[in-house]
Design a protein around this motif. Structure first.
Motif, PDB file in Angstrom:
ATOM      1  N   GLN A   1      41.946  41.843  27.829  1.00  0.00           N
ATOM      2  CA  GLN A   1      41.502  40.517  28.229  1.00  0.00           C
ATOM      3  C   GLN A   1      41.139  40.474  29.707  1.00  0.00           C
ATOM      4  O   GLN A   1      40.120  39.887  30.084  1.00  0.00           O
ATOM      5  N   VAL A   2      41.968  41.068  30.547  1.00  0.00           N
ATOM      6  CA  VAL A   2      41.694  41.052  31.988  1.00  0.00           C
ATOM      7  C   VAL A   2      40.361  41.725  32.285  1.00  0.00           C
ATOM      8  O   VAL A   2      39.600  41.286  33.154  1.00  0.00           O
ATOM      9  N   GLN A   3      40.036  42.770  31.546  1.00  0.00           N
ATOM     10  CA  GLN A   3      38.766  43.465  31.738  1.00  0.00           C
ATOM     11  C   GLN A   3      37.587  42.525  31.503  1.00  0.00           C
ATOM     12  O   GLN A   3      36.557  42.632  32.181  1.00  0.00           O
ATOM     13  N   ARG A   4      37.737  41.590  30.580  1.00  0.00           N
ATOM     14  CA  ARG A   4      36.671  40.622  30.337  1.00  0.00           C
ATOM     15  C   ARG A   4      36.572  39.609  31.479  1.00  0.00           C
ATOM     16  O   ARG A   4      35.474  39.226  31.872  1.00  0.00           O
ATOM     17  N   TYR A   5      37.728  39.168  31.998  1.00  0.00           N
ATOM     18  CA  TYR A   5      37.678  38.288  33.171  1.00  0.00           C
ATOM     19  C   TYR A   5      36.940  38.971  34.319  1.00  0.00           C
ATOM     20  O   TYR A   5      36.120  38.358  35.010  1.00  0.00           O
ATOM     21  N   LEU A   6      37.248  40.242  34.539  1.00  0.00           N
ATOM     22  CA  LEU A   6      36.673  40.969  35.666  1.00  0.00           C
ATOM     23  C   LEU A   6      35.188  41.249  35.479  1.00  0.00           C
ATOM     24  O   LEU A   6      34.487  41.564  36.441  1.00  0.00           O
ATOM     25  N   SER A   7      34.701  41.154  34.243  1.00  0.00           N
ATOM     26  CA  SER A   7      33.269  41.374  34.000  1.00  0.00           C
ATOM     27  C   SER A   7      32.443  40.127  34.303  1.00  0.00           C
ATOM     28  O   SER A   7      31.216  40.198  34.335  1.00  0.00           O
ATOM     29  N   ALA A   8      33.096  38.982  34.527  1.00  0.00           N
ATOM     30  CA  ALA A   8      32.383  37.743  34.842  1.00  0.00           C
ATOM     31  C   ALA A   8      31.716  37.859  36.210  1.00  0.00           C
ATOM     32  O   ALA A   8      32.200  38.563  37.101  1.00  0.00           O
TER      33      ALA A   8
ATOM     34  N   GLU B   1      33.340  31.693  37.026  1.00  0.00           N
ATOM     35  CA  GLU B   1      32.936  31.990  35.646  1.00  0.00           C
ATOM     36  C   GLU B   1      34.118  32.546  34.848  1.00  0.00           C
ATOM     37  O   GLU B   1      34.278  32.237  33.664  1.00  0.00           O
ATOM     38  N   ALA B   2      34.945  33.358  35.499  1.00  0.00           N
ATOM     39  CA  ALA B   2      36.120  33.916  34.816  1.00  0.00           C
ATOM     40  C   ALA B   2      37.078  32.799  34.409  1.00  0.00           C
ATOM     41  O   ALA B   2      37.615  32.792  33.294  1.00  0.00           O
ATOM     42  N   LYS B   3      37.293  31.835  35.317  1.00  0.00           N
ATOM     43  CA  LYS B   3      38.165  30.707  34.988  1.00  0.00           C
ATOM     44  C   LYS B   3      37.567  29.854  33.870  1.00  0.00           C
ATOM     45  O   LYS B   3      38.277  29.412  32.958  1.00  0.00           O
ATOM     46  N   LEU B   4      36.249  29.627  33.945  1.00  0.00           N
ATOM     47  CA  LEU B   4      35.590  28.829  32.904  1.00  0.00           C
ATOM     48  C   LEU B   4      35.722  29.492  31.536  1.00  0.00           C
ATOM     49  O   LEU B   4      35.843  28.797  30.520  1.00  0.00           O
ATOM     50  N   SER B   5      35.680  30.811  31.502  1.00  0.00           N
ATOM     51  CA  SER B   5      35.836  31.508  30.214  1.00  0.00           C
ATOM     52  C   SER B   5      37.215  31.238  29.630  1.00  0.00           C
ATOM     53  O   SER B   5      37.371  31.100  28.411  1.00  0.00           O
TER      54      SER B   5
ATOM     55  N   ASP C   1      42.716  27.765  50.103  1.00  0.00           N
ATOM     56  CA  ASP C   1      41.656  26.773  50.160  1.00  0.00           C
ATOM     57  C   ASP C   1      40.862  26.793  48.881  1.00  0.00           C
ATOM     58  O   ASP C   1      41.263  27.341  47.895  1.00  0.00           O
ATOM     59  N   ALA C   2      39.679  26.199  48.938  1.00  0.00           N
ATOM     60  CA  ALA C   2      38.867  26.031  47.732  1.00  0.00           C
ATOM     61  C   ALA C   2      38.434  27.384  47.183  1.00  0.00           C
ATOM     62  O   ALA C   2      38.479  28.407  47.859  1.00  0.00           O
ATOM     63  N   ASP C   3      38.005  27.348  45.946  1.00  0.00           N
ATOM     64  CA  ASP C   3      37.569  28.569  45.261  1.00  0.00           C
ATOM     65  C   ASP C   3      36.316  29.112  45.922  1.00  0.00           C
ATOM     66  O   ASP C   3      35.303  28.449  46.001  1.00  0.00           O
ATOM     67  N   HIS C   4      36.418  30.352  46.418  1.00  0.00           N
ATOM     68  CA  HIS C   4      35.268  30.983  47.053  1.00  0.00           C
ATOM     69  C   HIS C   4      34.665  32.043  46.150  1.00  0.00           C
ATOM     70  O   HIS C   4      34.008  32.959  46.632  1.00  0.00           O
ATOM     71  N   ALA C   5      34.931  31.904  44.854  1.00  0.00           N
ATOM     72  CA  ALA C   5      34.546  32.994  43.955  1.00  0.00           C
ATOM     73  C   ALA C   5      33.050  33.214  43.917  1.00  0.00           C
ATOM     74  O   ALA C   5      32.587  34.323  43.691  1.00  0.00           O
ATOM     75  N   ASP C   6      32.258  32.162  44.119  1.00  0.00           N
ATOM     76  CA  ASP C   6      30.824  32.321  44.000  1.00  0.00           C
ATOM     77  C   ASP C   6      30.235  33.151  45.128  1.00  0.00           C
ATOM     78  O   ASP C   6      29.076  33.536  45.094  1.00  0.00           O
TER      79      ASP C   6
END
Length: 620
Positions: A256-263, A268-272, A571-576
């Motif tokens: 499952q973690v591998q799929r999060y990391l592919s986002a 996007e990983a959180k949205l999944s 702080d806020a999500d900087h994932a993008d």
């Protein structure tokens, strides 16, 4: 109960399309030329295909057969498992995903080296490989055996066809092919289950009548608030114990973690993770409704005693073949649904096993391995695990009653691994020695309770399943499927005492019990051998759960709970703003001289040349 040409055609179409998806991704894009593309789909997947792949990974064929049989025998109490999905997916989205994603790792067990040392990483990796190798052969063989018993579908033709097709598209197409075939196979699973429910309900007068008759027969369960952990299913065992089960799956499992990391980003990983929540509820509802329709249909169209199935895993198949026998194509659609469950689960096992073997066992010993050579080795590992799966399926055919113990092993390992990751993330004082001893204590506890429960239930049962029998557990996803040892529908012995009572602990509490054992033993050993110094702990590997839960305490007490580790402001999500790695080991790019690296989403700046957090290489 024979298949028609149309039924076989639908089944063949499933295999052809699955193979075609793998070949498409093998011949398009970068053609799986880098490790990152092969193992992580170039970290460029959207949240929706990732969510459907997360769903398909642990919605195996055993679950498709098991949950309706559970509802048929015991009623809708199992439906309350859906209450655990909320926290069971919310916690990974806000704790596990941010930590794993921001570390830019490939294997989950790289975290254990960053947090502890190489020894802990190797222990975790070996436990995971053992868990998955045992499970993947069983999950391929058992549904094929049930199908063979009911329909006459050739056993080894089914096993070999599924195993080879799955190995093909996993080896040539990488994770991207696995994810997109999961999407396709998920839709096939939905279609197959929906067809059975619609046709079955129509045969008995509609869904309203199904619900009414089931309620009259006492199959519609109310909320049982009994807190007794030895009761097999209550609201608390399902809604609370199920959270730990979900965390062991969706929080720390490599597949499952591998799929999060592919986002393509942390967002996007959180949205999944959010998107898989309604999908899980839909799957649970479809399975439960299938069980109710099957119960009412059996009351109105009972089979003669000679035709009644010998084990619970065959109930659904007998029902499907009876209901759909005069509708050409629909039996084939359900078989495609069943085998889609197996394909999606097994392909995830191949890919995740290739990943941990490459990143945790091969690359650390050959750090100068070229990108092309590493990619080739990853593909050969996927091929090797595919062939090993076929071998394990053959071994499963010879196990007989021991097959039950083999199936239960998966759940025995999942809980301790969850405890190991929680020990590292939530308790900065935990040291490598405590982690290893805690993991071993958790595994010992898990095998003691699990095997003791299995032997106890086998001894109490009126009859022992025949050799190669597949009395599959009535449970709904991988950990619960493999956490309980093929539960028989007979009630437990009355008023057990001593160890017999302990062995009757509800299987839904296994993950909680075993993970808690790891944490308690790990903390105790860490305190006795000397806690990890605060300066040696990388703050990126810690989530300050206790200070946040006890936020009402004065600041000085909260600082003590952090064990001296200084946490940056969240702080806020900087994932993008994530910068994709370009084939560098662990996904971490090489720093430039004098470059200041901002750790994504962690809010603190680290200047290259300043003291860094060294990995602890102390031996156990």
């Amino acid at each position: 109960m024979e298949f028609t040409v149309i039924d076989y055609s639908i089944f063949v179409l499933l295999l052809v399309l699955s193979s075609a998806i793998g070949l498409f991704y093998a011949l398009s894009g970068d053609r799986q030329r880098t490790v990152q593309e092969f193992l992580l789909a170039n970290r460029n997947m959207g949240f929706l295909p990732v969510a459907l792949s997360l769903l398909a990974t642990f919605q195996s064929a055993v679950a498709i057969l098991g949950v309706p049989a559970e509802i048929y025998h015991f009623g809708t109490e199992y439906w309350f498992l859906g209450c655990s999905y909320f926290l069971g997916l919310l916690i990974p989205a806000h704790i596990f995903i941010p930590i794993f994603y921001r570390l830019r790792i490939t294997s989950t067990y790289e975290y254990l080296e960053l947090r502890f040392n190489k020894t802990v990483r190797v222990f975790g990796t070996i436990a995971f490989i053992f868990q998955m190798v045992i499970y993947m052969g069983v999950v391929l063989y058992a549904p094929a055996l049930a199908l063979n018993a009911v329909t006459g579908f050739d056993l080894w033709s089914a096993v070999l066809t599924m195993g080879l097709v799955c190995t093909l598209y996993t080896t040539v197409g990488g994770l991207k092919a696995v994810i997109w075939t999961d999407v396709f196979q998920t839709l096939v699973m939905f279609a197959g289950q929906l067809a059975v429910i619609v046709v079955g309900a129509q045969r008995v007068g509609g869904m309203a009548r199904v619900w009414h008759l089931a309620e009259q027969e006492g199959k519609i369960a109310g909320i049982d608030l009994d807190p007794d952990p030895f009761e097999r299913h209550t609201f608390w065992t399902l809604a609370v114990g199920g959270i730990f089960m979900m965390l062991s799956l969706y929080g720390v499992n490599q597949a499952q973690v591998q799929r999060y990391l592919s986002a393509r980003s942390e967002r996007e990983a959180k949205l999944s993770c959010y998107a898989v929540f309604p999908c899980q509820q839909i799957v649970l509802c479809l399975s439960c409704l299938t069980g109710l329709v099957m119960f009412v249909y059996d009351r109105e169209h009972p089979l003669v005693p000679a035709q009644r199935p010998s084990s619970s895993d065959q109930l659904v198949l007998y029902f499907v073949m009876d209901v759909l026998q005069d509708l050409p194509g629909l039996p084939g659609l359900f078989v495609a649904c069943l085998f889609s469950g197996s394909l999606s689960t097994i392909s995830s096992a191949f890919n995740s096993l290739a990943t941990v073997t490459m990143e945790d066992l091969v690359r650390p010993h050959y750090p100068r391995l070229s990108e092309s050579r590493a990619t080739l080795i990853s593909k050969l590992l996927a091929l090797g695990y595919g062939l090993l799966c076929l071998g394990m399926a053959y071994v499963s055919s010879m196990l007989g009653p021991v097959l039950q113990a083999a199936i239960s092993i998966f759940g025995m390992v999942g809980g301790p691994l969850l405890g190991l990751f929680c020990l590292g993330m939530f308790f900065p004082c935990a040291n490598p020695t405590g982690a290893v001893v805690g993991l071993l204590a958790g595994l010992a506890m898990a095998f003691w309770v699990g095997i003791g429960s299995l032997l106890s239930s086998m001894g109490a049962a009126k009859g022992v399943p025949p050799p190669n029998g597949t009395t599959l557990p009535p449970v709904g996803n991988l950990t619960t499927i493999l956490a309980t040892a093929l539960l028989a529908p007979t009630p437990a012995p009355q008023s057990p005492t001593g160890l017999q009572k302990f062995y009757n602990l509800s299987y839904m509490w296994y993950s909680a019990h075993n993970s808690t054992t790891v944490i308690l033993v790990g903390l105790l050993v860490s305190l006795l051998t000397g806690p990890t110094p605060a300066a040696a702990v990388d703050p990126r590997t810690i989530y300050p759960v206790l200070p946040r839960l006890l936020c009402c305490l004065p600041q000085k007490y909260r600082e003590r709970l952090c064990c001296g580790v200084g946490f940056p402001a969240q702080d806020a999500d900087h994932a993008d703003t994530a910068v994709k790695s370009k084939g560098v080991a662990n996904g971490l790019g090489p720093p430039s001289p004098g470059r200041r690296e901002e750790e994504e989403g962690q809010g603190y700046i680290r200047t290259v040349g300043a003291p860094t957090y060294a990995l602890q290489e102390t031996s156990f």
